[in-house]
Write a protein that holds these residues in place. Structure first.
Motif, short mmCIF file in Angstrom:
data_model
loop_
_atom_site.label_atom_id
_atom_site.label_comp_id
_atom_site.label_asym_id
_atom_site.label_seq_id
_atom_site.Cartn_x
_atom_site.Cartn_y
_atom_site.Cartn_z
N SER A 63 0.85 -1.20 0.00
CA SER A 63 0.00 0.00 0.00
C SER A 63 0.88 1.24 0.00
CB SER A 63 -0.91 0.00 1.22
OG SER A 63 -0.14 0.16 2.41
N GLY A 64 0.22 2.38 -0.13
CA GLY A 64 0.99 3.63 -0.14
C GLY A 64 1.68 3.94 1.16
N SER A 65 1.25 3.31 2.24
CA SER A 65 1.89 3.52 3.55
C SER A 65 2.95 2.49 3.86
CB SER A 65 0.82 3.52 4.65
OG SER A 65 0.14 2.26 4.67
N GLY A 66 3.21 1.59 2.92
CA GLY A 66 4.26 0.59 3.13
C GLY A 66 3.78 -0.69 3.77
N GLU A 67 2.44 -0.87 3.88
CA GLU A 67 1.92 -2.10 4.44
C GLU A 67 1.88 -3.19 3.36
OE1 GLU A 67 1.13 -2.64 7.59
OE2 GLU A 67 1.68 -0.58 8.13
N VAL A 68 2.14 -4.43 3.77
CA VAL A 68 2.06 -5.56 2.85
C VAL A 68 0.60 -6.01 2.79
CG1 VAL A 68 2.83 -7.90 2.35
CG2 VAL A 68 4.41 -6.27 3.40
N VAL A 69 -0.04 -5.70 1.68
CA VAL A 69 -1.45 -6.05 1.51
C VAL A 69 -1.61 -7.53 1.18
CG1 VAL A 69 -3.55 -5.57 0.18
CG2 VAL A 69 -1.97 -3.71 0.74
N LEU A 70 -0.72 -8.04 0.34
CA LEU A 70 -0.81 -9.42 -0.12
C LEU A 70 0.56 -9.86 -0.58
CD1 LEU A 70 -2.81 -11.78 -0.82
CD2 LEU A 70 -2.99 -10.78 -3.11
N HIS A 71 0.92 -11.09 -0.25
CA HIS A 71 2.18 -11.64 -0.75
C HIS A 71 2.10 -13.15 -0.77
CE1 HIS A 71 3.02 -12.29 3.54
NE2 HIS A 71 3.99 -13.11 3.15
N ASN A 72 2.92 -13.78 -1.61
CA ASN A 72 2.96 -15.24 -1.65
C ASN A 72 4.17 -15.75 -0.88
OD1 ASN A 72 5.04 -14.61 -3.37
ND2 ASN A 72 4.17 -15.58 -5.19
N ARG A 73 4.22 -17.06 -0.73
CA ARG A 73 5.30 -17.68 0.05
C ARG A 73 6.66 -17.41 -0.58
NH1 ARG A 73 4.81 -23.99 1.06
NH2 ARG A 73 2.91 -23.21 2.09
N ARG A 74 6.70 -17.39 -1.91
CA ARG A 74 7.98 -17.18 -2.59
C ARG A 74 8.56 -15.82 -2.25
NH1 ARG A 74 12.40 -19.63 -3.85
NH2 ARG A 74 13.26 -19.17 -5.91
N ALA A 75 7.70 -14.81 -2.05
CA ALA A 75 8.18 -13.48 -1.68
C ALA A 75 8.91 -13.51 -0.35
CB ALA A 75 7.02 -12.50 -1.64
N ALA A 76 8.42 -14.32 0.58
CA ALA A 76 9.10 -14.44 1.87
C ALA A 76 10.40 -15.21 1.71
CB ALA A 76 8.18 -15.14 2.88
N GLU A 77 10.42 -16.26 0.86
CA GLU A 77 11.64 -17.03 0.65
C GLU A 77 12.74 -16.19 0.03
OE1 GLU A 77 9.38 -21.33 -0.14
OE2 GLU A 77 10.27 -20.19 -1.79
N LEU A 78 12.36 -15.25 -0.83
CA LEU A 78 13.35 -14.41 -1.50
C LEU A 78 13.69 -13.15 -0.71
CD1 LEU A 78 12.11 -14.66 -5.21
CD2 LEU A 78 13.94 -15.93 -4.10
N GLY A 79 13.06 -12.97 0.43
CA GLY A 79 13.40 -11.83 1.28
C GLY A 79 12.70 -10.53 0.93
N VAL A 80 11.68 -10.58 0.05
CA VAL A 80 10.94 -9.36 -0.26
C VAL A 80 10.13 -8.92 0.94
CG1 VAL A 80 9.19 -8.34 -1.78
CG2 VAL A 80 10.82 -10.01 -2.68
N VAL A 81 9.58 -9.90 1.66
CA VAL A 81 8.80 -9.63 2.87
C VAL A 81 9.48 -10.34 4.03
CG1 VAL A 81 6.57 -9.93 4.00
CG2 VAL A 81 6.66 -9.43 1.55
N ARG A 82 9.70 -9.59 5.12
CA ARG A 82 10.36 -10.13 6.30
C ARG A 82 9.51 -9.81 7.52
NH1 ARG A 82 16.17 -10.39 5.25
NH2 ARG A 82 16.60 -9.69 3.12
N ALA A 83 9.03 -10.87 8.16
CA ALA A 83 8.20 -10.69 9.36
C ALA A 83 7.02 -9.75 9.10
CB ALA A 83 9.05 -10.17 10.53
N GLY A 84 6.42 -9.90 7.94
CA GLY A 84 5.25 -9.11 7.60
C GLY A 84 5.54 -7.70 7.12
N ARG A 85 6.82 -7.32 7.03
CA ARG A 85 7.20 -5.99 6.58
C ARG A 85 8.01 -6.10 5.29
NH1 ARG A 85 4.44 -2.06 8.05
NH2 ARG A 85 6.21 -0.69 7.56
N PRO A 86 7.90 -5.11 4.40
CA PRO A 86 8.67 -5.18 3.15
C PRO A 86 10.14 -4.91 3.39
CG PRO A 86 7.50 -3.10 3.28
CD PRO A 86 7.04 -3.91 4.46
N ASP A 87 10.98 -5.49 2.56
CA ASP A 87 12.41 -5.19 2.60
C ASP A 87 12.61 -3.69 2.39
OD1 ASP A 87 15.35 -6.57 2.07
OD2 ASP A 87 15.05 -4.73 0.90
N PRO A 88 13.45 -3.03 3.20
CA PRO A 88 13.62 -1.57 3.07
C PRO A 88 14.00 -1.13 1.67
CG PRO A 88 14.68 -2.39 5.06
CD PRO A 88 14.25 -3.58 4.29
#
Length: 392
Positions: A63-88
């Motif tokens: 979202s525009g505020s940096g919240e993860v609205v939706l992600h798949n498991r592969r995004a977490a495996e690749l480090g795009v999402v970490r503990a529910g937060r996006p990679d900086p």
């Protein structure tokens, strides 16, 4: 009742039975068939969600505020999402897209903790694009294999350049020495001999580079001939005879086996002769090298054993790499190119087989070529085993 009347009654009864059977079958065929159970058609949103979950790329909607609205498991495996937060770094790229600085941004998401437990791929590249209304999509891909291949290519080019430069430079210097010593036949002969040795080494290097380039990355050979293992062994030993005699190495070989494999005879002879030459090069004078063959669990095995210096455990996983040498000084002295074992590895791979290594420093090494046994070979060995058991 007379015979004619009886026959008439039987015919009438038979006809009535056939007519009744036809009416029953007809009535059944005219019944309305039961409708198959209606299956619910997934909605477009459900199909998109399935695609989102199963794709091989890492996908995350922010979202525009940096919240993860939706992600798949592969995004977490690749480090795009970490503990529910996006990679900086991914979020910084998203802000650039939202600010209008760029329409699409590409960011390198090299793992921050590549050396820790549960480490992620070594190279991740993400593409960020806007979805409108303040939302962005981050699509990440694992580029580790591409990075590894590029590094291998750079190392290969560097090694080839170095290996070619050495004999070429030596030939040039020796040629100058010959010119300067034109009036001294003994000196000319000595330098000419060295030129011949270096040119032979250069020719062998070029030949093996061409062979390796043809084998690397090739799929299993499509057209395989029936090859007699005994003929492969005989020809490979014939090629290595001069090297063995010059080094004072005795080559022993077991009895002919009658085994057959499906393959390319020329390539198999090349692979085996490389193993024999390698065993000779790394054996002390007056030692012996043995060649044996057998069938084991559906594989035809050709083993080459030496009693040489052996290979340390830390080097055993690298001996099949291009230009890797356990003892560079010995390899230079024997004219080795550092490509022989790499060629063996690729020849076996292209035949659907493999090469195995057993070694112990100070004891020696055994390199084993393993090829799938043909149907005839398996049947012959099974028959021989059955006969042996019956006789016992």
């Amino acid at each position: 009742m007379n015979t004619v009347a009886s026959a008439t009654l039987v015919a009438v009864a038979l006809g009535f039975g056939l007519w009744a059977g036809w009416l029953i079958g007809r009535s059944r065929s005219l019944r309305p068939t039961a409708r198959p159970e209606t299956r619910r058609v997934p909605t477009l949103a459900e199909l998109l969600q399935r695609t989102f979950r199963t794709t091989g790329s890492g996908l995350a909607v922010l979202s525009g505020s940096g919240e993860v609205v939706l992600h798949n498991r592969r995004a977490a495996e690749l480090g795009v999402v970490r503990a529910g937060r996006p990679d900086p770094r991914a979020w910084a790229a998203c802000r650039r897209v939202l600010d209008g600085s760029v329409q699409t941004d590409v960011v390198d998401l090299a793992p921050l903790d590549a050396g820790g437990p549960g480490r992620r791929p070594a190279a991740v590249v993400a593409t960020v694009q806007g979805l409108g209304d303040g939302f962005t999509l981050v699509e990440a891909a694992d580029m580790s294999e591409s990075v590894r291949l590029e590094a291998t290519r750079r190392d290969f080019v560097a090694n080839v350049s170095h290996e070619l430069k050495t004999p070429v430079g030596a030939v040039g210097l020796l040629a100058e020495a010959v010119l300067d010593s034109a009036d001294d036949p003994e000196t000319v002969h000595r330098f000419a001999t060295k030129i011949l040795r270096e040119s032979t080494r250069l020719g062998a290097l070029v030949t093996e580079l061409i062979a390796l380039s043809r084998l690397t990355g090739a799929e299993a050979l499509p057209d395989l001939d029936t090859v007699e293992v005994d003929e492969v062994v005989t020809e490979a030993l014939a090629r290595a005879r001069l090297s063995a005699e010059a080094a004072g190495i005795d080559i022993t070989v077991d009895e002919p086996s009658g085994l057959e494999v499906a393959g390319d005879r020329t390539l198999l002879v090349t692979a085996l002769s490389n193993l024999v030459e390698n065993a000779i090069a790394y054996s002390p004078a007056d030692a012996s090298v043995s060649v044996s063959r057998r069938v084991e669990a559906g594989w035809v095995e050709i083993a080459v054993t030496d009693r040489g210096i052996g290979i340390a455990p830390e080097h055993q996983v690298r001996v099949f790499e291009r230009f890797f040498r356990v003892d560079p000084a010995r390899s230079r002295a024997t004219g080795g190119t550092g490509l022989g074992l790499a060629i063996v590895k690729h020849v076996l791979a292209n035949h659907g087989g493999e090469v195995r290594l057993w070694s112990r420093p100070g004891t020696g090494s055994t390199f084993t070529m393993r090829l799938p046994a043909t149907g005839d070979t398996r049947r012959d060995r099974e028959s021989a085993g059955a006969s042996g058991r019956a006789g016992g």
